[in-house]
Design an enzyme around this catalytic site. Structure first.
Site, PDB file in Angstrom:
ATOM      1  N   VAL A  23       0.851  -1.195   0.000  1.00  0.00           N
ATOM      2  CA  VAL A  23       0.000   0.000   0.000  1.00  0.00           C
ATOM      3  C   VAL A  23       0.882   1.238   0.000  1.00  0.00           C
ATOM      4  O   VAL A  23       0.678   2.184  -0.774  1.00  0.00           O
ATOM      5  CB  VAL A  23      -0.930   0.008   1.236  1.00  0.00           C
ATOM      6  CG1 VAL A  23      -1.774   1.264   1.253  1.00  0.00           C
ATOM      7  CG2 VAL A  23      -1.801  -1.227   1.243  1.00  0.00           C
ATOM      8  N   PRO A 228     -38.395  21.362 -16.168  1.00  0.00           N
ATOM      9  CA  PRO A 228     -39.216  21.509 -14.962  1.00  0.00           C
ATOM     10  C   PRO A 228     -38.478  21.332 -13.641  1.00  0.00           C
ATOM     11  O   PRO A 228     -39.049  21.583 -12.596  1.00  0.00           O
ATOM     12  CB  PRO A 228     -40.273  20.414 -15.129  1.00  0.00           C
ATOM     13  CG  PRO A 228     -39.677  19.416 -16.049  1.00  0.00           C
ATOM     14  CD  PRO A 228     -38.691  20.127 -16.915  1.00  0.00           C
ATOM     15  N   ASP A 251     -34.462  32.878 -12.933  1.00  0.00           N
ATOM     16  CA  ASP A 251     -35.530  33.200 -11.992  1.00  0.00           C
ATOM     17  C   ASP A 251     -35.845  32.044 -11.066  1.00  0.00           C
ATOM     18  O   ASP A 251     -35.181  31.025 -11.075  1.00  0.00           O
ATOM     19  CB  ASP A 251     -36.760  33.767 -12.699  1.00  0.00           C
ATOM     20  CG  ASP A 251     -37.171  32.932 -13.867  1.00  0.00           C
ATOM     21  OD1 ASP A 251     -37.265  31.719 -13.705  1.00  0.00           O
ATOM     22  OD2 ASP A 251     -37.382  33.505 -14.952  1.00  0.00           O
ATOM     23  N   LYS A 273     -39.177  35.646  -9.824  1.00  0.00           N
ATOM     24  CA  LYS A 273     -40.531  35.917 -10.280  1.00  0.00           C
ATOM     25  C   LYS A 273     -41.493  35.287  -9.315  1.00  0.00           C
ATOM     26  O   LYS A 273     -42.066  34.249  -9.581  1.00  0.00           O
ATOM     27  CB  LYS A 273     -40.725  35.309 -11.669  1.00  0.00           C
ATOM     28  CG  LYS A 273     -40.208  36.180 -12.768  1.00  0.00           C
ATOM     29  CD  LYS A 273     -40.986  35.879 -13.994  1.00  0.00           C
ATOM     30  CE  LYS A 273     -40.618  36.804 -15.127  1.00  0.00           C
ATOM     31  NZ  LYS A 273     -41.221  36.346 -16.370  1.00  0.00           N
ATOM     32  N   GLY A 304     -37.364  28.528 -16.276  1.00  0.00           N
ATOM     33  CA  GLY A 304     -37.983  27.244 -15.952  1.00  0.00           C
ATOM     34  C   GLY A 304     -38.792  26.745 -17.138  1.00  0.00           C
ATOM     35  O   GLY A 304     -39.374  27.539 -17.885  1.00  0.00           O
ATOM     36  N   GLY A 305     -38.810  25.437 -17.343  1.00  0.00           N
ATOM     37  CA  GLY A 305     -39.620  24.841 -18.403  1.00  0.00           C
ATOM     38  C   GLY A 305     -39.163  25.274 -19.778  1.00  0.00           C
ATOM     39  O   GLY A 305     -37.969  25.407 -20.026  1.00  0.00           O
ATOM     40  N   ASP A 306     -40.123  25.518 -20.661  1.00  0.00           N
ATOM     41  CA  ASP A 306     -39.821  25.939 -22.022  1.00  0.00           C
ATOM     42  C   ASP A 306     -40.001  27.451 -22.111  1.00  0.00           C
ATOM     43  O   ASP A 306     -40.969  27.995 -21.577  1.00  0.00           O
ATOM     44  CB  ASP A 306     -40.788  25.237 -22.978  1.00  0.00           C
ATOM     45  CG  ASP A 306     -40.518  25.612 -24.418  1.00  0.00           C
ATOM     46  OD1 ASP A 306     -39.849  24.828 -25.109  1.00  0.00           O
ATOM     47  OD2 ASP A 306     -40.968  26.706 -24.861  1.00  0.00           O
ATOM     48  N   ILE A 309     -43.416  28.722 -23.550  1.00  0.00           N
ATOM     49  CA  ILE A 309     -44.709  28.342 -22.986  1.00  0.00           C
ATOM     50  C   ILE A 309     -44.863  29.074 -21.661  1.00  0.00           C
ATOM     51  O   ILE A 309     -44.162  28.766 -20.693  1.00  0.00           O
ATOM     52  CB  ILE A 309     -44.828  26.816 -22.817  1.00  0.00           C
ATOM     53  CG1 ILE A 309     -44.765  26.168 -24.212  1.00  0.00           C
ATOM     54  CG2 ILE A 309     -46.143  26.451 -22.109  1.00  0.00           C
ATOM     55  CD1 ILE A 309     -44.838  24.677 -24.219  1.00  0.00           C
ATOM     56  N   THR A 334     -41.467  21.220 -21.060  1.00  0.00           N
ATOM     57  CA  THR A 334     -42.336  22.146 -20.344  1.00  0.00           C
ATOM     58  C   THR A 334     -42.958  21.430 -19.134  1.00  0.00           C
ATOM     59  O   THR A 334     -42.989  20.198 -19.090  1.00  0.00           O
ATOM     60  CB  THR A 334     -43.421  22.705 -21.296  1.00  0.00           C
ATOM     61  OG1 THR A 334     -44.157  23.695 -20.588  1.00  0.00           O
ATOM     62  CG2 THR A 334     -44.371  21.605 -21.771  1.00  0.00           C
ATOM     63  N   ALA A 335     -43.409  22.226 -18.170  1.00  0.00           N
ATOM     64  CA  ALA A 335     -43.939  21.634 -16.935  1.00  0.00           C
ATOM     65  C   ALA A 335     -45.026  20.597 -17.224  1.00  0.00           C
ATOM     66  O   ALA A 335     -45.093  19.560 -16.554  1.00  0.00           O
ATOM     67  CB  ALA A 335     -44.485  22.730 -16.029  1.00  0.00           C
ATOM     68  N   MET A 386     -49.829  28.057 -13.502  1.00  0.00           N
ATOM     69  CA  MET A 386     -50.029  29.187 -12.582  1.00  0.00           C
ATOM     70  C   MET A 386     -51.445  29.226 -12.009  1.00  0.00           C
ATOM     71  O   MET A 386     -52.003  30.303 -11.796  1.00  0.00           O
ATOM     72  CB  MET A 386     -49.759  30.528 -13.309  1.00  0.00           C
ATOM     73  CG  MET A 386     -48.353  30.627 -13.843  1.00  0.00           C
ATOM     74  SD  MET A 386     -48.106  32.062 -14.902  1.00  0.00           S
ATOM     75  CE  MET A 386     -48.756  31.494 -16.460  1.00  0.00           C
TER      76      MET A 386
HETATM   77  N1  SAH Z   1     -42.149  28.182 -19.043  1.00  0.00           N
HETATM   78  C1  SAH Z   1     -42.599  27.284 -18.007  1.00  0.00           C
HETATM   79  C2  SAH Z   1     -43.869  27.782 -17.347  1.00  0.00           C
HETATM   80  C3  SAH Z   1     -43.705  29.048 -16.594  1.00  0.00           C
HETATM   81  S1  SAH Z   1     -45.214  29.583 -15.839  1.00  0.00           S
HETATM   82  C4  SAH Z   1     -42.792  25.883 -18.599  1.00  0.00           C
HETATM   83  O1  SAH Z   1     -42.729  25.706 -19.804  1.00  0.00           O
HETATM   84  O2  SAH Z   1     -42.953  24.972 -17.817  1.00  0.00           O
HETATM   85  C5  SAH Z   1     -45.010  29.018 -14.182  1.00  0.00           C
HETATM   86  C6  SAH Z   1     -45.933  27.854 -13.912  1.00  0.00           C
HETATM   87  O3  SAH Z   1     -45.423  26.669 -14.490  1.00  0.00           O
HETATM   88  C7  SAH Z   1     -46.075  27.532 -12.452  1.00  0.00           C
HETATM   89  O4  SAH Z   1     -47.012  28.357 -11.839  1.00  0.00           O
HETATM   90  C8  SAH Z   1     -46.554  26.096 -12.507  1.00  0.00           C
HETATM   91  O5  SAH Z   1     -47.907  26.038 -12.803  1.00  0.00           O
HETATM   92  C9  SAH Z   1     -45.807  25.577 -13.694  1.00  0.00           C
HETATM   93  N2  SAH Z   1     -44.583  24.843 -13.335  1.00  0.00           N
HETATM   94  C10 SAH Z   1     -43.322  25.127 -13.668  1.00  0.00           C
HETATM   95  N3  SAH Z   1     -42.480  24.206 -13.188  1.00  0.00           N
HETATM   96  C11 SAH Z   1     -43.220  23.309 -12.517  1.00  0.00           C
HETATM   97  C12 SAH Z   1     -42.960  22.124 -11.803  1.00  0.00           C
HETATM   98  N4  SAH Z   1     -41.711  21.658 -11.667  1.00  0.00           N
HETATM   99  N5  SAH Z   1     -43.985  21.457 -11.260  1.00  0.00           N
HETATM  100  C13 SAH Z   1     -45.247  21.891 -11.385  1.00  0.00           C
HETATM  101  N6  SAH Z   1     -45.562  23.008 -12.051  1.00  0.00           N
HETATM  102  C14 SAH Z   1     -44.570  23.707 -12.617  1.00  0.00           C
END
Ligand code: SAH
Length: 462
Positions: A23, A228, A251, A273, A304-306, A309, A334-335, A386
């Site tokens: 070792v 998401p 955000d 936001k 967040g998400g797309d 959208i 997207t969510a 939302m």
């Molecule tokens: N552009 C994002 C949406 C933004 S609006 C997309 O495409 O997903 C913000 C809303 O998205 C939140 O109020 C909620 O309704 C939804 N959201 C985003 N991320 C989420 C998650 N991980 N789980 C559940 N809802 C989500």
């Protein structure tokens, strides 16, 4: 982080290994590879260490160590087979701030030795913080097979040209852009194919071109969807752009795990936001992006998400377009897709739903300006973004516009993350059920018969 990963320069520095078995020998050979002056103290030496001693590659002292031996060492490795001895070595070294590693008990020492992938000058060190050496080795063998040995030569080529790059480009950012461009261009393939001379020639031509062109690097804005929440759902492009950004503007919906994947040195600007409390007004965000882009920065606008959208992405690029700042848009999960998949609620299904609508459930002056007749259709899934605050209104209006009051509805909180929570019910009673629960935003609402599939198809559990 339990440990700080660093790379230590021990060239020509005195290092001590206590112990003379196999070792110890492995540690000695690592220290020698890094150019250290190694002393071994032990009652006896294994054959390989003996050989090193005979060739004067290491210094050897037979016998027991004393505290004097430890003092002033760049590092000490306790590799005896006597636990008590290892323990007293580490306790003295720790008290006197001499870096120490204890081979059979990493917890005692001040540092641990990682698993290494050596493509010198490129090195990758892996640690599991001592929790599982097997996991570290598994990762290591994966990376070994992914990173061709030519990366070492690529590293050398860049090292050779560092000075040149400093002469040609005065600022750190310019140099970084240059190398980023080189590393995504043909030079890499040339080195991989063993055509190093060609790669050198190409590189020197690039330097000449850069010297002749008084070029001014324009910035660019990347409007990037971060998905998401689960970082595995990022796209390759999103990750690549996140890692070459100078500034990231993000955000609240962007998870910490995802933010951790952004280039370490990038400036981070939070434009949060919160619902009905937009930390930075949208108009200001639009102008902020344009200004940073004009300053020549690579700006990653992470959403967040797309981005297209319910993401107000359109407004942001509209300003960029008007102000002639280059940009690109990176779509994402997207969510609705994330929540549907991870909650086991297919948004369409041959028996239940032939169309799906995404709607905003954002309340404005206590109501929602939506085409309720269009939404309240049989065999259609409605996804509300939302909508948590406006859940009462949503359920009431859908029933008022003809949907049966026992239509299934699901709320998916923090979809795709470890805090995901799914609550199912029917339109009539859901608002009360939610008042009695601790469901928090971000939450997505799914309405329609597909929700009944959740019970059968729910696969994602922690
Ligand atoms: N552009 C994002 C949406 C933004 S609006 C997309 O495409 O997903 C913000 C809303 O998205 C939140 O109020 C909620 O309704 C939804 N959201 C985003 N991320 C989420 C998650 N991980 N789980 C559940 N809802 C989500």
């Amino acid at each position: 982080m339990d440990f700080l990963p660093i790379f230590l320069n021990i060239r020509e520095r005195p290092c001590l290994v206590i112990g003379g078995g196999n070792v110890a020998e492995r540690k000695v050979s690592l220290l020698l590879d890094a150019g250290a002056r190694v002393t071994v103290i032990s009652t006896e030496l294994c054959d390989n260490l003996k050989e090193l001693q005979e060739q004067n590659i290491i210094e050897y002292r037979q016998g027991e160590y004393t505290e004097d031996d430890l003092s002033g060492k760049a590092l000490v490795i306790a590799a005896t087979d006597n636990h008590a001895v290892n323990e007293s070595i580490s306790s003295w070294a720790n008290q006197h701030n001499v870096p120490v590693n204890v081979v059979d008990n990493p917890d005692l020492g001040s540092f641990i030795m990682p698993s290494i992938i050596d493509r010198s000058p490129v090195q990758i060190a892996i640690s599991t913080g001592g929790s599982s050496p097997v996991l570290a080795r598994t990762l290591r063998s994966k990376l070994e097979s992914m990173i061709p040995s030519a990366y070492g030569r690529l590293g050398e080529l860049m090292e050779e040209n560092r000075e040149m790059a400093k002469q040609v480009f005065s600022s750190v950012d310019e140099r970084r852009y240059f190398w980023e461009r080189i590393l995504s261009g043909p030079v890499v393939e040339m080195v991989m194919a063993g055509q190093d001379a060609r790669a050198r020639e190409y590189l020197s031509q690039e330097f000449k071109d850069a010297q002749n062109k008084q070029h001014h690097d324009v910035g660019e804005v990347y409007l990037v969807g971060a998905g998401p929440g689960d970082p595995d759902l990022l796209t390759f492009r999103a990750l690549r752009l996140m890692q070459q950004a100078d500034v990231v503007v993000y955000d609240r919906l962007v998870s910490k795990q995802i933010l951790d994947l952004v280039r370490r040195d990038a400036d981070r600007i939070y434009v949060g936001k919160e619902r009905s409390n937009h930390a930075v007004p949208q108009e200001d965000i639009n102008h902020l992006l344009a200004r940073l882009g004009k300053e020549g920065k690579k700006v990653c606008r992470l959403k967040g998400g797309d981005p297209f959208i319910f993401g107000r992405g359109g407004e942001e690029i509209d300003t960029l377009m008007q102000q002639e700042v280059p940009f690109q848009v990176v779509p994402a999960v997207t969510a609705a897709s994330g929540a549907a998949s991870y909650a086991g609620i297919p948004l369409t299904h041959r028996d239940y739903s032939q169309s799906v609508v995404f709607a905003t459930g954002h309340l404005k002056d206590g109501s929602m300006n939506l085409n309720w007749d269009g939404l309240a259709q049989p065999n259609q899934t409605i996804v509300f973004y939302m909508g948590l605050q406006g859940l009462d209104v949503i359920c009431r209006e859908l029933i008022a516009h003809g949907m049966p009051s026992d239509t299934p509805i699901a709320l998916v909180q923090k979809a795709t993350t470890p805090e995901q929570k799914v609550v199912t019910g029917v339109l009539e009673s859901m608002p009360q059920a939610v008042k009695d629960s601790d469901i928090k935003p971000p939450t997505l609402i799914i309405v329609g018969k597909v929700v009944t599939l959740h019970e059968r198809l729910n696969w994602f559990q922690h």
